[in-house]
Design an enzyme around this catalytic site. Sequence first.
Site, mmCIF file in Angstrom:
data_model
loop_
_atom_site.group_PDB
_atom_site.id
_atom_site.type_symbol
_atom_site.label_atom_id
_atom_site.label_comp_id
_atom_site.label_asym_id
_atom_site.label_seq_id
_atom_site.Cartn_x
_atom_site.Cartn_y
_atom_site.Cartn_z
ATOM 1 N N LEU A 145 54.804 -23.568 18.832
ATOM 2 C CA LEU A 145 55.125 -23.130 20.194
ATOM 3 C C LEU A 145 54.298 -23.848 21.256
ATOM 4 C CD1 LEU A 145 55.563 -19.283 19.626
ATOM 5 C CD2 LEU A 145 57.300 -21.075 19.661
ATOM 6 N N TYR A 153 35.908 -31.199 19.081
ATOM 7 C CA TYR A 153 37.303 -31.611 18.846
ATOM 8 C C TYR A 153 37.323 -32.938 18.077
ATOM 9 C CZ TYR A 153 42.151 -32.943 20.166
ATOM 10 O OH TYR A 153 43.477 -33.316 20.181
ATOM 11 N N ARG A 213 51.216 -17.265 17.580
ATOM 12 C CA ARG A 213 51.844 -16.350 18.545
ATOM 13 C C ARG A 213 53.031 -15.671 17.874
ATOM 14 N NH1 ARG A 213 52.650 -20.025 23.760
ATOM 15 N NH2 ARG A 213 51.812 -21.784 22.624
HETATM 16 P P1 NAD Z 1 48.962 -26.818 21.986
HETATM 17 O O1 NAD Z 1 47.625 -26.260 22.292
HETATM 18 O O2 NAD Z 1 49.955 -26.949 23.077
HETATM 19 O O3 NAD Z 1 49.633 -25.997 20.798
HETATM 20 C C1 NAD Z 1 48.910 -25.609 19.668
HETATM 21 C C2 NAD Z 1 49.595 -24.401 19.079
HETATM 22 O O4 NAD Z 1 48.821 -23.994 17.944
HETATM 23 C C3 NAD Z 1 49.665 -23.212 20.029
HETATM 24 O O5 NAD Z 1 51.016 -22.780 20.180
HETATM 25 C C4 NAD Z 1 48.820 -22.135 19.359
HETATM 26 O O6 NAD Z 1 49.344 -20.814 19.509
HETATM 27 C C5 NAD Z 1 48.858 -22.580 17.907
HETATM 28 N N1 NAD Z 1 47.722 -22.093 17.114
HETATM 29 C C6 NAD Z 1 46.437 -21.939 17.481
HETATM 30 N N2 NAD Z 1 45.723 -21.433 16.476
HETATM 31 C C7 NAD Z 1 46.563 -21.278 15.435
HETATM 32 C C8 NAD Z 1 46.414 -20.774 14.115
HETATM 33 N N3 NAD Z 1 45.251 -20.323 13.660
HETATM 34 N N4 NAD Z 1 47.505 -20.770 13.304
HETATM 35 C C9 NAD Z 1 48.723 -21.187 13.754
HETATM 36 N N5 NAD Z 1 48.917 -21.627 15.009
HETATM 37 C C10 NAD Z 1 47.840 -21.688 15.835
HETATM 38 O O7 NAD Z 1 48.699 -28.253 21.292
HETATM 39 P P2 NAD Z 1 49.664 -29.518 21.260
HETATM 40 O O8 NAD Z 1 49.422 -30.295 22.488
HETATM 41 O O9 NAD Z 1 51.030 -29.132 20.900
HETATM 42 O O10 NAD Z 1 48.970 -30.346 20.079
HETATM 43 C C11 NAD Z 1 49.366 -30.215 18.733
HETATM 44 C C12 NAD Z 1 48.471 -31.110 17.894
HETATM 45 O O11 NAD Z 1 48.525 -32.458 18.372
HETATM 46 C C13 NAD Z 1 47.000 -30.707 17.887
HETATM 47 O O12 NAD Z 1 46.445 -30.977 16.626
HETATM 48 C C14 NAD Z 1 46.382 -31.664 18.896
HETATM 49 O O13 NAD Z 1 45.030 -31.893 18.627
HETATM 50 C C15 NAD Z 1 47.203 -32.910 18.660
HETATM 51 N N6 NAD Z 1 47.199 -33.804 19.808
HETATM 52 C C16 NAD Z 1 47.792 -33.406 20.978
HETATM 53 C C17 NAD Z 1 47.762 -34.266 22.064
HETATM 54 C C18 NAD Z 1 48.390 -33.880 23.374
HETATM 55 O O14 NAD Z 1 48.184 -34.586 24.377
HETATM 56 N N7 NAD Z 1 49.171 -32.801 23.444
HETATM 57 C C19 NAD Z 1 47.137 -35.523 21.959
HETATM 58 C C20 NAD Z 1 46.525 -35.864 20.756
HETATM 59 C C21 NAD Z 1 46.584 -35.015 19.679
HETATM 60 C C1 AKB Z 2 43.225 -33.503 24.729
HETATM 61 O O1 AKB Z 2 43.039 -33.935 25.882
HETATM 62 O O2 AKB Z 2 42.451 -32.748 24.129
HETATM 63 C C2 AKB Z 2 44.449 -33.981 23.993
HETATM 64 C C3 AKB Z 2 44.122 -35.210 23.199
HETATM 65 C C4 AKB Z 2 44.156 -36.541 23.852
HETATM 66 O O3 AKB Z 2 43.788 -35.111 22.050
HETATM 67 N N1 AKB Z 2 45.492 -34.200 24.933
#
Ligand code: NAD
Ligand code: AKB
Length: 321
Positions: A10, A142, A36
Site C-alpha cells: 500500500l 536506513y 495496514r
Molecule cells: P512506503 O513507505 O511508501 O511503503 C512501505 C509500506 O510498507 C507501507 O505501506 C507500510 O505500511 C508497509 N510496512 C511497514 N512496516 C511493515 C511491516 N512490518 N510489514 C508489512 N508491511 C509494512 O515505501 P515505498 O516508497 O513504497 O518503498 C518500498 C521499498 O522500496 C522500500 O524498501 C524502500 O526502501 C525502497 N525504495 C524506495 C524508494 C522511493 O523513492 N520510494 C527509493 C529507493 C528504495
Molecule cells: C528515501 O529518500 O529514503 C528513499 C530512497 C532514495 O531510498 N526515497
Amino acid sequence: MSSILVTGALGQIGSELVPALRASFGNDRVIATDLRVVPSSAAAAEAPYDHLDCTEPQQLHEAVRRYDIGAIYHLAALLSASAEAAPQLAWCVNMGGLYNVLEVARAYGCKVFFPSSIGAFGPSTPKDATPQDTIQRPTTIYGVTKVAGEMLCDYYASRFKVDTRGLRLPGLVSYVAAPGGGTTDYAAEMFVHAVRYGRYTCFLKAGTRLDMMYMPDALAAMIQVMEADARRLRYRNAYNVTAMSVTPAEIAEAIRQHIPDFVIDYEVDPVRQAIADSWPRSLDDSAARDDWGWAPKYDLEAMTKDMLTRLQERLAAARSR
Ligand code: NAD
Ligand code: AKB
C-alpha cells in the site's frame, strides 16, 4: 502457475506495482499485502489483499502456502527519514522482514525482489558516476539495513541458491500514492504543491544533486530484472539504476516551463539535508544496461510534462465530484 506476493503493497511503489503486475500476470495471481489492515487503494480492493506483517515469519509462511507463491516483491520497509527517527524499529522491519522473506523463499523455492537504494552508499563513496562495485559505508540506519540486505541477498543466492534480484533505486517521483518518509520525498511533493498551490517550500538546499526516476521507469525496471535471464545476472545483491541526476532548483525550473508563476523557497531540514549530503550525486548504471537491457524512458523534461498533466487531470476530476 504460481502466484506473486507483494509486501508493503500500500506504499508509494506498491500502489502502482500491484496494478502493473496484475496487468501482466492477472488479478488473481498477484497478492497484495501490507501491515495496514484496510486497503486504501481501489486496486487492492478489487483483487486479493491480505494483512501481513513481514516481521512475523509465520504470517509469511501461511501466505506463501495459501496462495502458492513463486515470487515475492518485498517492499515493506521504513524509508530513510522515518528510519532515522526510529532506528531500532527500522532494523527490526528492514532487516527482520528481509531475513524472514529470504527464509520463506529458501523453504518454498521462491524468487525474491529486494529494493535497495542510493541510501546504501555513504560519504566515502565516489559521489559522481558512482560505480556498481564501490565503497559502501552509509551513515544512516536506513543505509546500514540496505547494505546488510544486499549482502544477505548475495549470501542466500550463493549459499542456498535462492533466486534473489535487486535494484539500488534512486528517489522516485509519482502521483498515485504519497511518498512515505524518505529524503527524496521533496521531488514528488514539489509537483503536487505546484499544481495545487503554485508554490512549495523545499526541505533540501536548492543545489542538492541526487538521482531520481519517474515511477513508470521504476516499475519497468523491477519487473524487467525479475524476468531477466538468470544466466545474464552478474549481481545478486542489487543493480545501480538511474534516470536523471537533478537538484530541487532544476526541478523547479522544469515546472516553471509549464507553470511560469511557480514559486519555490527553502527551509532546510538539517536531518534530511545531512542524509542527502551523504548520498551520491549520480550513479553509473552500465552494469544494469549491459546485463538486462535497462534503459529509462523519462528524463526531467518528459517526467515533468507527464506528472503535471496527470496531477491536473486528477485535481479537475476531484473538483468536479
Ligand atoms: P512506503 O513507505 O511508501 O511503503 C512501505 C509500506 O510498507 C507501507 O505501506 C507500510 O505500511 C508497509 N510496512 C511497514 N512496516 C511493515 C511491516 N512490518 N510489514 C508489512 N508491511 C509494512 O515505501 P515505498 O516508497 O513504497 O518503498 C518500498 C521499498 O522500496 C522500500 O524498501 C524502500 O526502501 C525502497 N525504495 C524506495 C524508494 C522511493 O523513492 N520510494 C527509493 C529507493 C528504495
Ligand atoms: C528515501 O529518500 O529514503 C528513499 C530512497 C532514495 O531510498 N526515497
